[in-house]
Write a protein that holds these residues in place. Structure first.
Motif, PDB file in Angstrom:
ATOM      1  N   LEU A  23       0.829  -1.207   0.000  1.00 27.98           N
ATOM      2  CA  LEU A  23       0.000   0.000   0.000  1.00 27.98           C
ATOM      3  C   LEU A  23       0.868   1.263   0.000  1.00 27.98           C
ATOM      4  CD1 LEU A  23      -2.752  -1.059   2.587  1.00 27.98           C
ATOM      5  CD2 LEU A  23      -3.001  -0.843   0.101  1.00 27.98           C
ATOM      6  N   THR A  24       1.992   1.209   0.725  1.00 30.72           N
ATOM      7  CA  THR A  24       2.893   2.362   0.778  1.00 30.72           C
ATOM      8  C   THR A  24       3.518   2.630  -0.581  1.00 30.72           C
ATOM      9  OG1 THR A  24       3.405   1.914   3.106  1.00 30.72           O
ATOM     10  CG2 THR A  24       4.933   3.327   1.896  1.00 30.72           C
ATOM     11  N   VAL A  25       3.949   1.570  -1.263  1.00 30.75           N
ATOM     12  CA  VAL A  25       4.542   1.735  -2.600  1.00 30.75           C
ATOM     13  C   VAL A  25       3.526   2.338  -3.564  1.00 30.75           C
ATOM     14  CG1 VAL A  25       5.468   0.495  -4.595  1.00 30.75           C
ATOM     15  CG2 VAL A  25       6.245  -0.091  -2.302  1.00 30.75           C
ATOM     16  N   ASN A  26       2.299   1.845  -3.519  1.00 27.88           N
ATOM     17  CA  ASN A  26       1.257   2.393  -4.405  1.00 27.88           C
ATOM     18  C   ASN A  26       0.979   3.858  -4.090  1.00 27.88           C
ATOM     19  OD1 ASN A  26       0.845   0.031  -5.875  1.00 27.88           O
ATOM     20  ND2 ASN A  26      -0.635  -0.766  -4.412  1.00 27.88           N
ATOM     21  N   ALA A  27       0.955   4.202  -2.807  1.00 26.03           N
ATOM     22  CA  ALA A  27       0.707   5.594  -2.422  1.00 26.03           C
ATOM     23  C   ALA A  27       1.869   6.497  -2.824  1.00 26.03           C
ATOM     24  CB  ALA A  27       0.461   5.686  -0.916  1.00 26.03           C
ATOM     25  N   LEU A  28       3.090   6.018  -2.612  1.00 29.72           N
ATOM     26  CA  LEU A  28       4.259   6.829  -2.942  1.00 29.72           C
ATOM     27  C   LEU A  28       4.437   6.996  -4.445  1.00 29.72           C
ATOM     28  CD1 LEU A  28       6.857   5.598  -0.287  1.00 29.72           C
ATOM     29  CD2 LEU A  28       5.715   7.813  -0.411  1.00 29.72           C
ATOM     30  N   ARG A  29       3.898   6.083  -5.219  1.00 29.43           N
ATOM     31  CA  ARG A  29       3.934   6.256  -6.675  1.00 29.43           C
ATOM     32  C   ARG A  29       3.180   7.523  -7.079  1.00 29.43           C
ATOM     33  NH1 ARG A  29       2.265   1.656  -7.937  1.00 29.43           N
ATOM     34  NH2 ARG A  29       4.201   0.654  -8.579  1.00 29.43           N
ATOM     35  N   GLN A  30       2.095   7.821  -6.378  1.00 31.06           N
ATOM     36  CA  GLN A  30       1.353   9.050  -6.646  1.00 31.06           C
ATOM     37  C   GLN A  30       2.186  10.282  -6.320  1.00 31.06           C
ATOM     38  OE1 GLN A  30      -2.123   8.052  -4.116  1.00 31.06           O
ATOM     39  NE2 GLN A  30      -3.333   8.212  -5.975  1.00 31.06           N
ATOM     40  N   PHE A  31       2.950  10.202  -5.232  1.00 33.96           N
ATOM     41  CA  PHE A  31       3.813  11.323  -4.854  1.00 33.96           C
ATOM     42  C   PHE A  31       4.921  11.518  -5.884  1.00 33.96           C
ATOM     43  CE2 PHE A  31       1.565  10.677  -1.003  1.00 33.96           C
ATOM     44  CZ  PHE A  31       1.721  11.808  -0.219  1.00 33.96           C
ATOM     45  N   ALA A  32       5.540  10.421  -6.302  1.00 34.06           N
ATOM     46  CA  ALA A  32       6.667  10.515  -7.231  1.00 34.06           C
ATOM     47  C   ALA A  32       6.243  11.018  -8.600  1.00 34.06           C
ATOM     48  CB  ALA A  32       7.347   9.152  -7.366  1.00 34.06           C
ATOM     49  N   ASN A  33       4.993  10.730  -9.003  1.00 30.63           N
ATOM     50  CA  ASN A  33       4.507  11.137 -10.319  1.00 30.63           C
ATOM     51  C   ASN A  33       3.666  12.408 -10.281  1.00 30.63           C
ATOM     52  OD1 ASN A  33       5.723   8.990 -11.679  1.00 30.63           O
ATOM     53  ND2 ASN A  33       4.022   7.614 -11.255  1.00 30.63           N
ATOM     54  N   LEU A  34       3.609  13.046  -9.107  1.00 26.85           N
ATOM     55  CA  LEU A  34       2.886  14.313  -8.954  1.00 26.85           C
ATOM     56  C   LEU A  34       1.451  14.225  -9.472  1.00 26.85           C
ATOM     57  CD1 LEU A  34       5.665  16.872  -9.941  1.00 26.85           C
ATOM     58  CD2 LEU A  34       4.714  16.480  -7.682  1.00 26.85           C
ATOM     59  N   THR A  35       0.731  13.233  -9.021  1.00 26.96           N
ATOM     60  CA  THR A  35      -0.661  13.082  -9.433  1.00 26.96           C
ATOM     61  C   THR A  35      -1.631  13.594  -8.371  1.00 26.96           C
ATOM     62  OG1 THR A  35      -0.714  10.829  -8.553  1.00 26.96           O
ATOM     63  CG2 THR A  35      -0.117  11.081 -10.870  1.00 26.96           C
ATOM     64  N   LEU A  36      -1.109  14.213  -7.308  1.00 22.49           N
ATOM     65  CA  LEU A  36      -1.956  14.705  -6.223  1.00 22.49           C
ATOM     66  C   LEU A  36      -1.920  16.221  -6.158  1.00 22.49           C
ATOM     67  CD1 LEU A  36      -0.690  12.232  -3.479  1.00 22.49           C
ATOM     68  CD2 LEU A  36      -2.838  12.043  -4.735  1.00 22.49           C
ATOM     69  N   LEU A  37      -3.058  16.820  -5.809  1.00 22.44           N
ATOM     70  CA  LEU A  37      -3.098  18.269  -5.621  1.00 22.44           C
ATOM     71  C   LEU A  37      -2.347  18.678  -4.366  1.00 22.44           C
ATOM     72  CD1 LEU A  37      -6.814  19.031  -6.587  1.00 22.44           C
ATOM     73  CD2 LEU A  37      -4.767  19.524  -7.923  1.00 22.44           C
ATOM     74  N   SER A  38      -2.366  17.808  -3.360  1.00 26.24           N
ATOM     75  CA  SER A  38      -1.628  18.051  -2.116  1.00 26.24           C
ATOM     76  C   SER A  38      -1.428  16.715  -1.427  1.00 26.24           C
ATOM     77  CB  SER A  38      -2.387  19.011  -1.205  1.00 26.24           C
ATOM     78  OG  SER A  38      -3.590  18.417  -0.747  1.00 26.24           O
ATOM     79  N   ALA A  39      -0.501  16.683  -0.472  1.00 26.87           N
ATOM     80  CA  ALA A  39      -0.234  15.439   0.247  1.00 26.87           C
ATOM     81  C   ALA A  39      -1.450  14.976   1.039  1.00 26.87           C
ATOM     82  CB  ALA A  39       0.966  15.628   1.176  1.00 26.87           C
ATOM     83  N   SER A  40      -2.271  15.913   1.481  1.00 28.73           N
ATOM     84  CA  SER A  40      -3.446  15.561   2.282  1.00 28.73           C
ATOM     85  C   SER A  40      -4.516  14.842   1.466  1.00 28.73           C
ATOM     86  CB  SER A  40      -4.048  16.818   2.917  1.00 28.73           C
ATOM     87  OG  SER A  40      -4.448  17.744   1.916  1.00 28.73           O
TER      88      SER A  40
END
Length: 273
Positions: free
Chosen positions: A149-166
């Motif tokens: 689950l952490t790897v899947n979540a961090l993939r979003q961070f690495a690819n900038l697919t989130l408006l914010s970390a929250s």
């Protein structure tokens, strides 16, 4: 919209394109944007920037287009090579669970029958081992799920697919430092839109000073974003590697404990015979 499509849109709206309004609208139609899809996932952040770019007018639109035109290559998707590692650990853990199950269901009862013939009571000892292996296996299995689950979540961070970390799903399993650095990177990317400063963000203060002194910040923004993104991805990689290393060590310890417990009845039987 993804980052490749945003880059194309910026090039269309840039004053360097020499296109009039009608030409820009014609070339920004969905069938043209689709060509730049290239298998890249949509990013809410890229979509937000594109929306603001289209809504801007005149000099502001040209400035935004120039600022974000070069970011499409900088913000391209980051390849994650953890599938093989996680698959290997998952297979190894599954084999251990299977061997453990076979041992407890078929081997332990046979040992118990043999020892009972010699009036040797090892039932409680074997039961304690079985309970330990069960609890340890469940705990390690849950840890493996957390890693996935952490790897899947961090993939979003690495690819900038989130408006914010929250806005990340299961954001609580992401280290605070990574969430903080992600928000700082998003603020840096959005600087041409809002010009917002943060107390602990030196890059934003630097860009503000450059802008107030008349320097075109497009190139500076690209370089600063690239450096910040590289640092974020290095943090993400280091955190995932730590989790995988911890799981591997715990799995080795559990297997070693299982082997010692599995051979103990054999040694005891040798002493009896």
């Amino acid at each position: 919209m993804n980052w490749n499509q945003l880059g194309y849109l910026c090039r269309l709206l840039s004053p360097m394109s020499g296109l009039n309004k009608a030409q820009q609208e014609a070339l920004s139609a969905p069938q043209h944007l689709e060509i730049y899809n290239d298998g890249q996932k949509n990013s809410p952040l890229a979509t937000k920037l594109a929306k603001n770019l289209k809504e801007a007018e005149g000099e502001q639109q040209r400035r935004l287009a120039l600022s974000y035109a070069a970011l499409s290559s900088t913000l391209k998707e980051h390849s994650f090579d953890y599938k093989t590692k996680l698959l290997y650990l998952g297979v190894l853990f599954s084999v251990f669970i299977l061997v453990n199950f076979i041992y407890q269901q078929f081997v332990i009862p046979s040992f118990s029958n043999v020892f009972s013939q010699f009036d040797v009571q090892v039932t409680e000892h074997m039961a304690n081992l079985a309970r330990f292996w069960l609890v340890a296996s469940i705990a390690l299995g849950l840890f493996l799920m957390v890693i996935i689950l952490t790897v899947n979540a961090l993939r979003q961070f690495a690819n900038l697919t989130l408006l914010s970390a929250s806005s990340a799903q299961l954001g609580l399993i992401i280290p605070k430092q990574i969430r903080h650095n992600y928000d700082a990177l998003v603020a840096l990317i959005e600087f041409p839109l809002y010009g917002t400063l943060q107390n602990d963000n030196r890059e934003l203060s630097h860009l503000k000073t450059c802008q107030s002194n008349g320097l075109d910040i497009a190139e500076e923004l690209e370089l600063l974003v690239a450096n910040k993104l590289e640092g974020l991805r290095d943090e993400i990689t280091a955190h995932i590697n730590r989790l995988i290393t911890a799981f591997s060590i715990l799995l080795v310890i559990l297997i070693a404990h299982f082997l010692m417990g599995a051979y103990e009845p054999l040694f005891l039987m040798g002493e009896i015979v």
